[in-house]
Design an enzyme around this catalytic site. Structure first.
Site, mmCIF file in Angstrom:
data_model
loop_
_atom_site.group_PDB
_atom_site.id
_atom_site.type_symbol
_atom_site.label_atom_id
_atom_site.label_comp_id
_atom_site.label_asym_id
_atom_site.label_seq_id
_atom_site.Cartn_x
_atom_site.Cartn_y
_atom_site.Cartn_z
ATOM 1 N N ALA A 20 0.980 -1.039 0.343
ATOM 2 C CA ALA A 20 -0.022 -0.171 0.020
ATOM 3 C C ALA A 20 0.941 1.340 0.119
ATOM 4 C CB ALA A 20 -0.967 -0.124 1.434
ATOM 5 N N CYS A 21 0.471 2.316 -0.403
ATOM 6 C CA CYS A 21 1.072 3.578 -0.589
ATOM 7 C C CYS A 21 0.568 4.870 -0.495
ATOM 8 C CB CYS A 21 1.899 3.426 -1.908
ATOM 9 S SG CYS A 21 2.716 1.908 -2.463
ATOM 10 N N GLY A 22 1.642 6.017 -0.318
ATOM 11 C CA GLY A 22 0.959 7.352 -0.665
ATOM 12 C C GLY A 22 1.673 8.159 -1.553
ATOM 13 N N ARG A 49 1.113 6.411 5.745
ATOM 14 C CA ARG A 49 1.124 5.628 4.420
ATOM 15 C C ARG A 49 2.132 4.729 4.308
ATOM 16 N NH1 ARG A 49 -3.053 5.469 1.300
ATOM 17 N NH2 ARG A 49 -4.945 6.796 1.850
#
Ligand code: SF4
Ligand code: SF4
Lengths: 370, 501
Positions: A20-22, A49
């Site tokens: 998952a990421c920002g 994040r």
């Protein structure tokens, strides 16, 4: 069978890591230059994040004095790898300048590989010999270094732009590379939350080929289809990550097949048949043909991406918007991010903030003549 | 020696306490098992276990059991082998059979497992989100050219020509009028129309009555050229050149004269009562350039309708398929070694060819490695038994699958494998009017529609679990398959990693 090759050997735990990421990115459409400090500030807000296992940036317009040269950023595992790779480079390109990529010593970024950059042009005789365009030649060169030169990995290969990435939190990565020393008209940034610990620098975002850089939040359910589709056009997906596939798809559709950006986005996040069937005959035929021909380039599964390229940035969501993406405008600036807070941190009073619809791209281009 | 040297395979038992002597079993059995002499009697030696009598007996008075007769065990002399020798010693000739390979060869589909999403990647609920199965069959350009017009609207330069849109990636395979009844073909045609998919005439021509379904029909041109004329070729949406069939690769066909009644003879354009012999090769195709000529001749004759080439999957299938693509075909129909047939010598049905799973994998990979995958659609047939097989075939690289046996089973077929006798009690593989009239085309069509719709639901459910909402994202997505219990070489050929990797 996947050819895992050297990446598996270099870092044996790297195997298509879900994460998952920002994301954050912006462009000044007038071409005004902004310090890399600004994108670091935006990313810092999204610390939550990431988990410190990957962060990175791409800046556009940062190498004006070498604007006509391909800026090749390479990470090496060892001096031997570096020698082998430089030999291959010298055979294929004319080097205008080569140097270590400037960096800060940092407690929070540990165990860096050897990081060098090379400003170069393809050798004329090589271009004549292969009959390909310079861009295609560089793509082949990057592919061949990344698949066959042990312990070497090209992570940036565009002109007048550069990718900077590492294992760590995004803000620490930005400081490690001294991004405050660079000024660009567009920046994109990424922080990563992989669900295991690959700890390999090459695995961080952005992913890049030529001037295409992609930061990505999501997991591509159609990876196998997309990868095999790209292989038909000579791309080699060496990293076993979803994001690499995204970068190559943009390169194929927009640079090689010359599809308009909106159309390329409508290939990757295709509108649903139910909506197309009720559209006008011409539109229906267009989208029908696109899906029939480019089905292998449809990207399925949750994603939000920001793509940087020489003329602009693009934000795009999957066809049912399973990952967050927000956009904002203020004067000549366009902002795209996973979170509104990350935009407001660097632009407290935007003129307009909106949530782009599923599958509908947000495009910010340099104005004509810039 | 007694006439019946061979013991009966099945024992038919009529419970006379229950039997009300209605004689329905006598009427229903296509194989003449029953008779009536004061009471209902059964000649077990004729029984093929097609269950028609069991289904129609109002009193459930009939039971059929396997003959429990013991044979001395012998690990290499399987009873089937001994029976085959007894048969051939009695009356010389090849042993004929119907339907597909019934030998217990490794079934690769049953060793492939499908992935699903958990946590990092949400699955999609097919009841709430669109799930798209629409598929386009035919040759596609490698790229499109799009420009903006003066008003800034995107305009397509050139288009995708001659592709056939199907609503589900499942079509009906070629089963000729002659090998199956007209009512069976009618049922399939009605179902194809209602489902928005395709049927295939097989090599027996197209009966006048089926012309109204032409938008859902692929017409076949096989080595016997039965029923091939210009109206026929132009009737359907595509033409298929049948080179081979999975159940009998490399050999021709033989429809016995008894099956060539007035209607079949008219449709096939051969005299009534004569055997319909399909030569093993097309006598105008002795190499790939000949195939190319026929492909283009058919295209010329039909105003450039898509041409499919059907081949049995043999050892060198990948190279053959590549040649077919380059020869100008728009579709390649791969018929695996489990494919069904109306009649085939058992030796060929059971021992020749390779599994469809392997064929899909190597053909898809070969075409991709040559960069010509877009030139043809791959239709996989010969061993598709369930929606799980559909998903796996497409994930291995097929564009669509074709079902034959599964469709017949939906209409009552019990896989008794006696199709070649022409006595099919279910009115399917027969031309005897009293048998064919019992298959109501509307009833058959409804069952086919139910079956394909059920499979579609199941495919959508699995796509949702995979986090995919369009079938094209499954196509060739071997990354979402894992194998269990296959050897490394087979994994390599399939391009599938073992479970756990
Ligand atoms: S169908 Fe059943 S009830 Fe009728 S005659 Fe046959 S066995 Fe008896
Ligand atoms: S079609 Fe008829 S004869 Fe052939 S296997 Fe099925 S039930 Fe038996």
């Amino acid at each position: 069978m996947e050819k895992i090759g050297k990446y598996k050997e270099w870092k044996p735990d790297l195997w298509r890591v879900p994460s998952a990421c920002g994301l954050s990115g912006f462009i000044n459409r007038d071409g005004g230059l902004v310090s890399g400090e600004v994108i670091i500030d935006s990313m810092r807000v999204m610390n939550e994040r990431g988990n410190g296992l990957g962060g990175g940036f791409a800046g556009y317009g940062i190498y004006p004095e070498y604007a006509d040269y391909y800026a090749i950023h390479i990470m090496f595992e060892s001096q031997e790898g570096k020698h082998a790779c430089e030999k291959l480079l010298e055979d294929n390109v004319v080097l205008e300048k080569m140097e270590e990529i400037p960096k800060e010593t940092s407690e929070r970024i540990t165990d860096p590989p050897i990081l060098w950059r090379y400003f170069c042009k393809p050798r004329v005789e090589k271009i004549l010999e292969c009959g390909k365009s310079e861009d295609d030649f560089i793509v082949d060169l990057v592919m061949s270094i990344n698949t066959s030169v042990p312990g070497s990995f090209v992570f940036s290969s565009g002109k007048n732009m550069g990718v900077f990435k590492a294992v760590g939190f995004a803000e620490d990565v930005g400081e490690f590379y001294r991004l405050g020393d660079y000024r660009g008209h567009a920046w994109i940034g990424h922080t990563r939350f992989p669900t295991n610990t690959p700890g390999w620098w090459g695995g961080a975002h952005p992913f890049n080929i030529l001037d295409w850089s992609v930061v990505h939040n999501g997991e591509i359910s159609s990876y196998g289809t997309n990868k095999r589709y790209l292989e038909m056009f000579g791309y080699k997906c060496t990293l076993l990550t979803d994001t690499e596939v995204m970068a190559y798809l943009f390169d194929l559709l927009i640079r090689k097949h010359r599809l308009p950006i909106e159309i390329a986005c409508a290939v990757m996040a295709a509108p649903f048949w139910k909506d197309m069937d009720s559209a006008g005959e011409e539109e229906r035929r267009l989208y029908e043909s696109l899906r029939a021909v480019y089905g292998g380039a449809l990207v399925n599964g949750p994603f939000a991406v920001i793509v940087g390229f020489s003329r602009g940035i693009i934000g795009l969501n999957d066809r049912i918007k399973l990952r967050p993406l927000v956009a904002a405008e203020k004067d000549e600036y366009l902002y795209i991010s996973s979170e509104e807070a990350a935009i407001r941190e660097i632009c407290p009073k935007p003129d307009r903030v909106w949530a782009p619809r599923a599958g509908k791209p947000v495009i910010g281009m340099l104005k004509d003549g810039v | 020696m007694p006439d019946r040297f061979l013991p009966s395979e099945f024992i038919v038992n009529v419970d006379h306490q229950r039997c009300r002597r209605c004689k329905r079993c006598i009427l229903n059995c296509g194989f003449g098992v029953f008779d009536f002499q004061n009471m209902t009697t059964a000649d077990s030696s004729k029984c093929v276990a097609c269950h028609r009598c069991v289904v129609f007996c109002p009193e459930e008075a009939i039971t059929i059991t396997r003959n429990p007769l013991a044979f001395r065990e012998h690990a290499s002399w399987d009873v089937g082998l001994r029976k085959a020798i007894w048969k051939q010693a009695q009356s010389p000739g090849m042993i004929l059979t119907g339907m597909g390979n019934d030998k217990p060869w490794l079934n690769i589909f049953d060793h492939l497992l499908i992935d699903a999403c958990q946590v990092t990647n949400p699955s999609i609920d097919p009841l709430r989100e669109p799930m798209e199965l629409r598929t386009y069959l035919g040759r596609k350009p490698a790229r499109l050219e799009i420009e903006y017009d003066s008003q800034g609207k995107p305009v397509l330069r050139g288009a995708v020509e001659n592709n056939i849109m199907i609503n589900v990636p499942i079509i009906f395979s070629g089963m000729s009028y002659g090998s199956i009844s007209l009512n069976a073909q009618r049922a399939i045609a009605i179902a194809a129309e209602r489902l928005g998919t395709l049927m295939n005439t097989g090599e027996g021509g197209l009966h006048e009555e089926l012309y109204p379904y032409a938008n859902h029909i692929i017409v076949q041109c096989a080595s016997g050229r039965f029923g091939v004329h210009s109206k026929y070729l132009n009737a359907g949406v595509a033409v298929e050149i049948k080179i081979g069939q999975g159940a009998k690769p490399g050999i021709g066909g033989h429809l016995p004269g008894e099956k060539i009644g007035r209607e079949v003879s008219g449709t096939r354009m051969i005299p009534q009562g004569t055997d319909a012999l399909s030569p093993a090769p097309h006598h105008d195709i002795y190499s790939i350039e000949d195939l190319r000529q026929l492909i283009y001749a058919l295209k010329e004759a039909t105003g450039y309708k898509p041409v499919s080439v059907k081949i049995a999957t043999v050892h060198n299938v990948a190279a053959i398929a590549s040649g077919i693509a380059r020869a100008g075909a728009d579709m390649i129909y791969l018929d695996g070694f489990r494919g069904g047939t109306g009649a085939s010598p058992a030796i060929v049905r059971d021992h020749v060819g390779i599994p469809i799973e392997i064929a899909i994998a190597v053909v898809d990979e070969q075409l991709r490695s040559e960069g010509i995958r877009n030139m043809v659609s791959i239709i996989a047939a010969g061993g598709i038994r369930s929606s799980a097989d559909v998903v796996k075939a497409i994930a291995l690289g097929a564009d669509a699958v074709a079902i034959g046996t599964a469709a017949l089973v939906a209409m009552g077929c019990r896989l008794c494998q006696k199709c070649y006798t022409g006595n099919c009690s279910w009115g399917i593989a027969t031309q005897r009017p009293e048998l064919t009239s019992r298959l109501d085309p509307d009833w058959g069509a409804e069952r086919l529609v139910n079956l394909v719709n059920s499979w579609s639901l199941e495919v959508k459910e699995v796509l949702g679990a995979l986090g995919i909402n369009a079938i094209e994202s499954l196509r060739g997505n071997r990354d979402r398959l894992r194998s269990l219990g296959l050897d490394p070489a087979t994994n390599e050929v399939l391009g599938v990693r073992p479970a756990g990797m």
